[in-house]
Design a protein around this motif. Structure first.
Motif, PDB file in Angstrom:
ATOM      1  N   GLY A 112      -5.010   7.065  -6.907  1.00  0.00           N
ATOM      2  CA  GLY A 112      -5.961   6.526  -5.932  1.00  0.00           C
ATOM      3  C   GLY A 112      -6.837   5.424  -6.472  1.00  0.00           C
ATOM      4  N   ASP A 113      -6.377   4.714  -7.495  1.00  0.00           N
ATOM      5  CA  ASP A 113      -7.147   3.607  -8.065  1.00  0.00           C
ATOM      6  C   ASP A 113      -6.860   2.342  -7.256  1.00  0.00           C
ATOM      7  OD1 ASP A 113      -8.271   1.577  -9.559  1.00  0.00           O
ATOM      8  OD2 ASP A 113      -7.514   2.305 -11.482  1.00  0.00           O
ATOM      9  N   PRO A 114      -7.868   1.757  -6.616  1.00  0.00           N
ATOM     10  CA  PRO A 114      -7.625   0.547  -5.807  1.00  0.00           C
ATOM     11  C   PRO A 114      -7.060  -0.621  -6.606  1.00  0.00           C
ATOM     12  CG  PRO A 114      -9.777   1.499  -5.314  1.00  0.00           C
ATOM     13  CD  PRO A 114      -9.266   2.207  -6.542  1.00  0.00           C
ATOM     14  N   SER A 115      -7.302  -0.643  -7.908  1.00  0.00           N
ATOM     15  CA  SER A 115      -6.819  -1.751  -8.733  1.00  0.00           C
ATOM     16  C   SER A 115      -5.378  -1.566  -9.184  1.00  0.00           C
ATOM     17  CB  SER A 115      -7.712  -1.906  -9.977  1.00  0.00           C
ATOM     18  OG  SER A 115      -7.562  -0.795 -10.849  1.00  0.00           O
ATOM     19  N   GLN A 116      -4.782  -0.418  -8.849  1.00  0.00           N
ATOM     20  CA  GLN A 116      -3.405  -0.147  -9.262  1.00  0.00           C
ATOM     21  C   GLN A 116      -2.559   0.239  -8.047  1.00  0.00           C
ATOM     22  OE1 GLN A 116      -4.058   2.757 -12.626  1.00  0.00           O
ATOM     23  NE2 GLN A 116      -2.847   1.220 -13.699  1.00  0.00           N
ATOM     24  N   PRO A 117      -1.993  -0.735  -7.371  1.00  0.00           N
ATOM     25  CA  PRO A 117      -1.161  -0.432  -6.206  1.00  0.00           C
ATOM     26  C   PRO A 117       0.112   0.305  -6.609  1.00  0.00           C
ATOM     27  CG  PRO A 117      -0.966  -2.740  -6.799  1.00  0.00           C
ATOM     28  CD  PRO A 117      -2.061  -2.185  -7.645  1.00  0.00           C
ATOM     29  N   VAL A 118       0.676   0.996  -5.653  1.00  0.00           N
ATOM     30  CA  VAL A 118       1.969   1.649  -5.817  1.00  0.00           C
ATOM     31  C   VAL A 118       3.006   0.816  -5.075  1.00  0.00           C
ATOM     32  CG1 VAL A 118       3.338   3.693  -5.213  1.00  0.00           C
ATOM     33  CG2 VAL A 118       1.019   3.958  -6.133  1.00  0.00           C
ATOM     34  N   VAL A 119       4.162   0.599  -5.679  1.00  0.00           N
ATOM     35  CA  VAL A 119       5.245  -0.147  -5.045  1.00  0.00           C
ATOM     36  C   VAL A 119       6.336   0.833  -4.642  1.00  0.00           C
ATOM     37  CG1 VAL A 119       6.952  -1.976  -5.306  1.00  0.00           C
ATOM     38  CG2 VAL A 119       4.726  -2.167  -6.451  1.00  0.00           C
ATOM     39  N   VAL A 120       6.684   0.835  -3.356  1.00  0.00           N
ATOM     40  CA  VAL A 120       7.715   1.730  -2.834  1.00  0.00           C
ATOM     41  C   VAL A 120       8.901   0.883  -2.390  1.00  0.00           C
ATOM     42  CG1 VAL A 120       8.267   3.512  -1.137  1.00  0.00           C
ATOM     43  CG2 VAL A 120       5.948   3.362  -2.074  1.00  0.00           C
ATOM     44  N   LEU A 121      10.085   1.197  -2.881  1.00  0.00           N
ATOM     45  CA  LEU A 121      11.294   0.421  -2.567  1.00  0.00           C
ATOM     46  C   LEU A 121      12.255   1.275  -1.753  1.00  0.00           C
ATOM     47  CD1 LEU A 121      11.923  -1.244  -6.053  1.00  0.00           C
ATOM     48  CD2 LEU A 121      10.549  -2.096  -4.132  1.00  0.00           C
ATOM     49  N   ASP A 122      12.591   0.791  -0.573  1.00  0.00           N
ATOM     50  CA  ASP A 122      13.486   1.508   0.327  1.00  0.00           C
ATOM     51  C   ASP A 122      14.896   0.942   0.216  1.00  0.00           C
ATOM     52  OD1 ASP A 122      14.510   3.127   2.357  1.00  0.00           O
ATOM     53  OD2 ASP A 122      13.879   1.760   3.938  1.00  0.00           O
ATOM     54  N   GLN A 123      15.756   1.617  -0.517  1.00  0.00           N
ATOM     55  CA  GLN A 123      17.160   1.270  -0.663  1.00  0.00           C
ATOM     56  C   GLN A 123      17.378  -0.132  -1.255  1.00  0.00           C
ATOM     57  OE1 GLN A 123      19.166   2.187   3.088  1.00  0.00           O
ATOM     58  NE2 GLN A 123      19.351   4.321   2.444  1.00  0.00           N
ATOM     59  N   ILE A 145       6.385   2.376  -9.657  1.00  0.00           N
ATOM     60  CA  ILE A 145       7.257   2.079  -8.532  1.00  0.00           C
ATOM     61  C   ILE A 145       7.926   3.379  -8.112  1.00  0.00           C
ATOM     62  CG2 ILE A 145       7.649  -0.253  -9.431  1.00  0.00           C
ATOM     63  CD1 ILE A 145      10.612   0.625  -9.862  1.00  0.00           C
ATOM     64  N   VAL A 146       8.268   3.467  -6.826  1.00  0.00           N
ATOM     65  CA  VAL A 146       8.871   4.673  -6.267  1.00  0.00           C
ATOM     66  C   VAL A 146      10.157   4.280  -5.558  1.00  0.00           C
ATOM     67  CG1 VAL A 146       8.518   6.668  -4.750  1.00  0.00           C
ATOM     68  CG2 VAL A 146       6.549   5.613  -5.893  1.00  0.00           C
ATOM     69  N   THR A 147      11.239   4.978  -5.864  1.00  0.00           N
ATOM     70  CA  THR A 147      12.508   4.746  -5.185  1.00  0.00           C
ATOM     71  C   THR A 147      13.122   6.079  -4.795  1.00  0.00           C
ATOM     72  OG1 THR A 147      13.866   4.838  -7.196  1.00  0.00           O
ATOM     73  CG2 THR A 147      12.956   2.688  -6.599  1.00  0.00           C
ATOM     74  N   LEU A 167      10.568  -1.817 -18.112  1.00  0.00           N
ATOM     75  CA  LEU A 167      11.185  -0.514 -17.884  1.00  0.00           C
ATOM     76  C   LEU A 167      10.516   0.553 -18.736  1.00  0.00           C
ATOM     77  CD1 LEU A 167      13.469   1.243 -16.677  1.00  0.00           C
ATOM     78  CD2 LEU A 167      14.947   0.442 -18.536  1.00  0.00           C
ATOM     79  N   GLU A 168       9.985   0.165 -19.878  1.00  0.00           N
ATOM     80  CA  GLU A 168       9.361   1.116 -20.797  1.00  0.00           C
ATOM     81  C   GLU A 168       7.878   1.325 -20.517  1.00  0.00           C
ATOM     82  OE1 GLU A 168      11.545   2.505 -22.830  1.00  0.00           O
ATOM     83  OE2 GLU A 168      13.090   1.085 -22.166  1.00  0.00           O
ATOM     84  N   THR A 169       7.257   0.478 -19.709  1.00  0.00           N
ATOM     85  CA  THR A 169       5.809   0.544 -19.526  1.00  0.00           C
ATOM     86  C   THR A 169       5.367   0.894 -18.110  1.00  0.00           C
ATOM     87  OG1 THR A 169       5.705  -1.846 -19.111  1.00  0.00           O
ATOM     88  CG2 THR A 169       5.431  -1.119 -21.381  1.00  0.00           C
ATOM     89  N   VAL A 170       6.197   0.626 -17.112  1.00  0.00           N
ATOM     90  CA  VAL A 170       5.836   0.953 -15.729  1.00  0.00           C
ATOM     91  C   VAL A 170       6.536   2.250 -15.329  1.00  0.00           C
ATOM     92  CG1 VAL A 170       5.926   0.212 -13.319  1.00  0.00           C
ATOM     93  CG2 VAL A 170       5.540  -1.473 -15.127  1.00  0.00           C
ATOM     94  N   PRO A 171       5.783   3.280 -14.955  1.00  0.00           N
ATOM     95  CA  PRO A 171       6.420   4.527 -14.532  1.00  0.00           C
ATOM     96  C   PRO A 171       7.313   4.302 -13.317  1.00  0.00           C
ATOM     97  CG  PRO A 171       4.089   4.860 -14.952  1.00  0.00           C
ATOM     98  CD  PRO A 171       4.316   3.385 -14.985  1.00  0.00           C
TER      99      PRO A 171
END
Length: 262
Positions: A112-123, A145-147, A167-171
């Motif tokens: 819930g940190d406003p300075s850290q957006p979440v990226v969601v990728l749909d297919q 990122i979420v897939t 790839l090693e630093t972004v969950p």
């Protein structure tokens, strides 16, 4: 690492390398990464288990930092390393075989940190695009990122090269049900914005002050209807009418920049 130490770390001799050419999957479920930035980042990642590094003498010299004395390294010529990677892949004299990263979970990183957006990728299935999005996510401080696991590329050399170490630093959170993950983000206080060319609202006008999740669909098809229904708002980028759309990785980078500078 001193030149003498690097030379002593080299094992074996130049010759035909074991392992076939491919997109970056190694033997027995391992991941094969290549290129200086991806390999160096993986070597520095304490959460990555390594199996073996194949390298040219020049490639070893480019690495930042020392390898453990007992690290399994095999010296090879560039042409031999070419047999271990995708065709014409720029391995830069370094090929690393390692274990896949451990599974991570959404609630561990969506804080819930406003300075850290979440990226969601749909297919979004192209490894070049997902890798480039990981790189932008690292550049603009995204939380993760979420897939959907079934509709995303695996870890591998092509993706790792495009990610240039990210790839090693972004969950990277892989979920079974993307709609359910969006519900979890809403429960955590995120405003979910789906990027859609047909939207009436410009992204800058849709961004909230609080936590935001940016949702992007595959090129051509865009977001699936069910995923769009799980967004709080749809928005578009103010691109010129002379072009229909942007590559999804470019759209992700611009969207993350907009979120970072709101």
């Amino acid at each position: 690492m001193a030149k003498g130490d690097r030379k002593r770390a080299l094992r074996g001799r130049a010759g035909r390398m074991k392992g076939g050419r491919g997109s970056g999957r190694g033997s027995a479920g391992a991941v094969r990464l290549w290129g200086r930035h991806p390999v160096e980042a993986a070597l520095k990642n304490p959460n990555r288990q390594h199996r073996k590094l194949w390298a040219t003498r020049e490639g070893i010299e480019t690495l930042d930092g020392e390898l453990p004395a007992d690290f399994p390294v095999e010296y090879a010529e560039a042409i031999d390393l070419g047999r271990l990677v995708a065709k014409d892949a720029p391995h830069q004299g370094l090929v690393l075989e390692c274990e896949p990263l451990d599974t991570v979970f959404l609630d561990d990183f969506a804080k819930g940190d406003p300075s850290q957006p979440v990226v969601v990728l749909d297919q979004v299935t192209d490894p070049h695009n997902v890798g480039a999005i990981l790189r932008s996510a690292a550049a603009f401080g995204a939380a993760c990122i979420v897939t959907q696991d079934r509709h995303a590329p695996p870890e591998g050399g092509v993706l790792g090269k495009a990610a240039s170490g990210a790839l090693e630093t972004v969950p990277w959170v892989r979920v079974v049900n993307l709609a359910r993950a969006l519900d979890e983000l809403a429960d955590a206080g995120y405003w979910r914005i789906g990027m859609a060319g047909e939207a009436e609202t410009i992204l800058s006008d849709a961004l909230p002050e609080g936590p935001v999740a940016i949702v992007l669909g595959a090129e051509g098809e865009g977001m699936r209807h069910n995923i769009a229904q799980h967004c709080d708002a749809l928005a578009k980028l103010p691109i010129s009418s002379v072009i229909e759309s942007l590559n999804v990785s470019n759209a992700a980078a611009i969207s993350l920049y907009a979120a970072a500078t709101r």
